[in-house]
Design a protein around this motif. Structure first.
Motif, PDB file in Angstrom:
ATOM      1  N   HIS A  81      10.761   1.422   3.134  1.00 30.08           N
ATOM      2  CA  HIS A  81      11.243   3.211   2.228  1.00 30.08           C
ATOM      3  C   HIS A  81      11.353   2.147   1.263  1.00 30.08           C
ATOM      4  O   HIS A  81      11.524   3.325  -0.134  1.00 30.08           O
ATOM      5  CB  HIS A  81      12.694   3.096   2.748  1.00 30.08           C
ATOM      6  N   MET A  82      12.105   1.363   0.371  1.00 27.17           N
ATOM      7  CA  MET A  82      12.001   1.045  -1.076  1.00 27.17           C
ATOM      8  C   MET A  82      10.939   0.725  -1.595  1.00 27.17           C
ATOM      9  O   MET A  82      11.269   1.055  -3.072  1.00 27.17           O
ATOM     10  CB  MET A  82      12.669   0.007  -1.471  1.00 27.17           C
ATOM     11  N   ARG A  83       9.777   0.933  -1.542  1.00 23.20           N
ATOM     12  CA  ARG A  83       7.971   0.684  -2.259  1.00 23.20           C
ATOM     13  C   ARG A  83       8.184   1.739  -2.088  1.00 23.20           C
ATOM     14  O   ARG A  83       7.614   2.441  -3.408  1.00 23.20           O
ATOM     15  CB  ARG A  83       7.132  -0.028  -1.457  1.00 23.20           C
ATOM     16  N   ILE A 106      19.881   3.106  -4.644  1.00 19.25           N
ATOM     17  CA  ILE A 106      21.315   3.006  -4.584  1.00 19.25           C
ATOM     18  C   ILE A 106      21.279   4.452  -3.465  1.00 19.25           C
ATOM     19  O   ILE A 106      21.134   4.102  -2.375  1.00 19.25           O
ATOM     20  CB  ILE A 106      22.340   2.286  -5.102  1.00 19.25           C
ATOM     21  N   ASP A 107      20.719   5.741  -4.375  1.00 19.04           N
ATOM     22  CA  ASP A 107      21.103   6.721  -4.179  1.00 19.04           C
ATOM     23  C   ASP A 107      20.222   7.136  -2.966  1.00 19.04           C
ATOM     24  O   ASP A 107      20.703   8.321  -2.287  1.00 19.04           O
ATOM     25  CB  ASP A 107      21.558   8.050  -5.037  1.00 19.04           C
ATOM     26  N   MET A 108      19.258   6.679  -2.863  1.00 16.80           N
ATOM     27  CA  MET A 108      17.862   7.253  -1.754  1.00 16.80           C
ATOM     28  C   MET A 108      17.858   5.988  -0.996  1.00 16.80           C
ATOM     29  O   MET A 108      17.025   6.363   0.261  1.00 16.80           O
ATOM     30  CB  MET A 108      16.970   7.206  -2.419  1.00 16.80           C
ATOM     31  N   ALA A 109      19.062   4.479  -0.860  1.00 13.09           N
ATOM     32  CA  ALA A 109      18.712   3.608   0.249  1.00 13.09           C
ATOM     33  C   ALA A 109      18.499   4.564   1.455  1.00 13.09           C
ATOM     34  O   ALA A 109      19.370   5.742   1.955  1.00 13.09           O
ATOM     35  CB  ALA A 109      19.050   2.731  -0.189  1.00 13.09           C
ATOM     36  N   PRO A 110      17.715   4.474   3.141  1.00 14.23           N
ATOM     37  CA  PRO A 110      18.001   4.338   4.299  1.00 14.23           C
ATOM     38  C   PRO A 110      19.366   4.435   4.874  1.00 14.23           C
ATOM     39  O   PRO A 110      20.161   3.054   4.325  1.00 14.23           O
ATOM     40  CB  PRO A 110      17.359   3.612   5.203  1.00 14.23           C
ATOM     41  N   GLY A 141       0.770  -1.146  -0.031  1.00 17.61           N
ATOM     42  CA  GLY A 141       0.147  -0.084   0.207  1.00 17.61           C
ATOM     43  C   GLY A 141       0.834   1.132   0.267  1.00 17.61           C
ATOM     44  O   GLY A 141       0.250   2.273   0.640  1.00 17.61           O
ATOM     45  N   TYR A 142       1.478   1.344  -1.246  1.00 17.13           N
ATOM     46  CA  TYR A 142       3.079   2.971  -0.114  1.00 17.13           C
ATOM     47  C   TYR A 142       2.804   3.690  -1.896  1.00 17.13           C
ATOM     48  O   TYR A 142       3.477   3.943  -1.883  1.00 17.13           O
ATOM     49  CB  TYR A 142       4.177   2.322  -0.078  1.00 17.13           C
TER      50      TYR A 142
END
Length: 296
Positions: free
Chosen positions: A200-202, A143-147, A72-73
């Motif tokens: 986060h990835m979703r 990769i760049d926006m990963a937590p 649901g993201y």
């Protein structure tokens, strides 16, 4: 004036949604945090706004103390959550304020539910299309926006980071509330993010398919854009994000918009300069920039 706001929960879409109720009277304002943040990002802005307006700050799906399903993201579900929450609160013509990715949620919401908001405020958000960045594909974006990896980081370590970065604006009590809203404290004193890496990835996947410039012409309500800008911005970062270009594009496509650059400000401007954020929003409400609340 409440110093902390009141933690409350609402049943929405079969889940428990946490929100902070700052009470107040007058025009309703709904505050939305960004990706991997939580409602407590507004803890210094909300007490100023609630002196004259009805203010709530929502933890969106998967964030803070709201339930955390593994689905649901995509934007359709997230804006349905928001719509049901606004209906539950019985807010008529709210002004929706989104920081960072919260601005993108507000944008999508206004397109799907054009009759609902009186106006939108984008606080350094709502205008960047990640799929349009040079040299990026979805995998590179992930990769760049990963937590960050918080392995071994302690609660005291997080609090000390907050002191060193935000000690001039945020008290230890406010910092602790934000940290506890974003992290589980383990038995050994280390922290674990409440917002999972998988979710986060979703959201990154949802953002990859998000095309703000295609949505702008469909927004009926006024939009106040409040991008943050620093005098000595890293030139490489400036080229990469093309901030001025993205704002100019939005201005040309919105039916009714205004831009107020938050000078000498960083992305987390609700924490860095809460009085500025609150005053810009208030001034535009008072000036009649947003549509008046409709009766009936």
């Amino acid at each position: 004036m409440p110093e902390e706001g009141v933690d409350k929960f609402a049943a929405v879409n079969g889940m428990q949604f946490h929100y902070v109720d700052w009470s107040g009277e007058g025009r309703p304002i709904v505050l939305l945090h960004g990706l991997a943040s939580n409602s407590r990002i507004w803890d210094m802005v909300a007490p100023i706004l609630n002196l004259r307006y009805r203010v709530v700050a929502l933890d969106q799906r998967g964030h803070g103390d709201t339930d955390k399903p593994d689905h649901g993201y995509e934007f359709a579900s997230v804006i349905d959550d928001l719509n049901r929450f606004i209906n539950m609160m019985d807010f008529e013509k709210p002004i929706i304020v989104g920081h960072s990715g919260g601005g993108d949620v507000a944008l999508e919401y206004a397109v799907v539910h054009p009759e609902k908001p009186a106006g939108l405020c984008f606080v350094d958000g709502g205008t960047i299309e990640i799929a349009g960045r040079e040299g990026w594909d979805l995998e590179q974006a992930k990769i760049d926006m990963a937590p960050p990896i918080f392995s071994g980081v302690t609660f005291e370590g997080m609090l000390e980071r907050s002191r060193s970065r935000w000690g001039f604006t945020r008290s230890d009590e406010q910092s602790e509330r934000f940290i506890r809203a974003n992290f589980q404290i383990q038995e050994d004193g280390t922290v674990q993010p409440k917002f999972s890496r998988a979710n986060h990835m979703r959201i990154i996947e949802a953002l990859w398919d998000h095309r703000p410039s295609e949505l702008y012409p469909s927004v009926d309500c006024p939009v106040l854009m409040m991008p943050a800008r620093q005098k000595e911005q890293n030139p490489e970062m400036a080229r990469r994000f093309r901030r001025e270009e993205s704002i100019a594009r939005a201005e040309s496509l919105f039916r009714c918009s205004k831009t107020v650059w938050l000078e000498d400000s960083i992305h987390d401007v609700p924490v860095q300069r809460p009085e500025l954020v609150a005053s810009v929003i208030s001034e535009h409400i008072d000036s009649g920039f947003f549509q008046p609340v409709m009766s009936g």
